[in-house]
Design an enzyme around this catalytic site. Structure first.
Site, PDB file in Angstrom:
ATOM      1  N   TYR A 136       0.861  -1.181   0.000  1.00  0.00           N
ATOM      2  CA  TYR A 136       0.000   0.000   0.000  1.00  0.00           C
ATOM      3  C   TYR A 136       0.896   1.230   0.000  1.00  0.00           C
ATOM      4  CZ  TYR A 136      -3.678   3.245   1.732  1.00  0.00           C
ATOM      5  OH  TYR A 136      -4.573   4.288   1.894  1.00  0.00           O
ATOM      6  N   LYS A 164      -1.040  -1.122  -4.353  1.00  0.00           N
ATOM      7  CA  LYS A 164      -2.166  -0.180  -4.345  1.00  0.00           C
ATOM      8  C   LYS A 164      -1.516   1.193  -4.436  1.00  0.00           C
ATOM      9  CE  LYS A 164      -5.270   1.377  -0.743  1.00  0.00           C
ATOM     10  NZ  LYS A 164      -5.685   2.654  -1.299  1.00  0.00           N
ATOM     11  N   THR A 166      -1.706   4.848  -4.539  1.00  0.00           N
ATOM     12  CA  THR A 166      -2.448   6.083  -4.251  1.00  0.00           C
ATOM     13  C   THR A 166      -1.491   7.249  -4.441  1.00  0.00           C
ATOM     14  OG1 THR A 166      -3.824   4.867  -2.678  1.00  0.00           O
ATOM     15  CG2 THR A 166      -3.963   7.261  -2.608  1.00  0.00           C
TER      16      THR A 166
END
Ligand code: NGF
Length: 293
Positions: A136, A164, A166
């Site tokens: 993440y 992930k 972001t």
């Protein structure tokens, strides 16, 4: 293992006004995501779940409730990352025993960990739990920026399925896709879904999918199909909604939007502002009427 690609809601958690978990409300949020938003899966214990303000016991309780409610209906990813590696391992073992399809862990934050320490963190969680892992990466909150070669070093561990992502660094996103084609990428910024999908991401994990999941899937599918103009129309509407949500308070407003759908989404967890003001409620109502009716 359930499919892990496609549209995954970063699961909101309903809290009571005193900050305790509202189990009934959490179950309703899960049902709404599965039954109404038709998501492919849930990302449990992420930023959207207000996870980093919770005790280990509370984090486990949320994993338990989410699995118990969703059963095997959708893919389930447990975000277990913590600056406390022992906690991350304990949570990872717990979620794995519950039957979560995959783990995810935020890059360790606050201290300026070296890359070797970050790699050790992922390798150790994986070795101790035996489960697959999604990195993440959310540099704007963690301050941890990893480059292409560092991802390559992390990917030496075959149990890391991907990242992930972001971030708005589309050059890095494109380089990751080209350099590591067997690794998956999940887009983390809902307002940038179209460009991320056009660069080949495999899925998206987002907070706003809790209320705007149908449009998110449309953007995803239309972009994959090369229908960019149609996708952009929907991204424009989506971003009008997201702009309104962000200006009014991110998680608090999504919760108010869910409440307007009859879902007991509860309060936020302090030190975040727990309760919406009259003004915030009024903005949420207008957003609902304009974009979600
Ligand atoms: O909420 C944040 C961080 N980011 C989410 C998502 O990346 C977080 C994103 O959907 C997530 O998946 C998680 O719960 O861990 C944004 O809320 C959205 O794009 C609006 O900016 O601030």
């Amino acid at each position: 293992m359930k499919k892990l690609t496609g549209i995954f809601s970063a699961l909101l958690v309903s809290y009571n006004e005193d900050g305790s978990i509202n189990e009934k409300g959490l179950r309703q949020i899960i049902r709404y995501n599965i039954d109404k938003m038709k998501v492919d899966g849930l990302y449990v214990g992420g930023s959207t779940g207000e996870n980093f303000m919770l005790s280990t016991k509370e984090k486990k309780e949320i994993f338990r409730i989410a699995k118990d409610e969703a059963k095997d209906q959708v893919g389930l990813i447990a975000q277990v990352g913590s600056v406390n590696l022992h906690e991350a391992i304990e949570l990872g073992k717990y979620a794995t025993e519950l039957g979560y399809d995959c783990l995810s862990a935020v890059t360790p934050f606050y201290y300026k960990f070296s890359f070797a320490e970050i790699k050790h963190y992922y390798d150790k969680i994986i070795a101790e739990t035996g489960n697959n892992m999604i990195v993440y990466s959310i540099p704007f909150l963690t301050g941890v920026n990893m480059g292409i070669s560092q991802f390559g070093e992390l990917y030496q561990n075959p149990k890391i399925l991907g990242v992930k992502f972001t971030a708005g660094d589309f050059y890095l996103l494109e380089r990751l896709k080209k350099s590591y084609p067997d690794r998956l990428i999940w887009a983390g910024f809902d307002e940038m879904m179209l460009p991320a999908v056009s660069l080949g991401v495999d899925g998206a994990i987002g907070s706003t999918f809790n209320v705007n999941g149908i449009r998110a899937r449309q953007i995803f599918n239309l972009t994959k199909a090369g229908k960019l103009e149609e996708a952009l129309e929907i991204q424009h509407v989506t971003n009008d909604l997201i702009e309104g949500i962000l200006a009014n308070g991110l998680y608090l407003t999504i919760k108010e939007l869910l409440k307007l759908e009859g879902v007991d989404a509860g309060f936020c967890r302090e030190p975040m502002t727990a309760k919406a003001t009259e003004e915030q409620l009024s903005v949420a109502k207008k957003l609902k009427e304009k974009y979600l009716s």
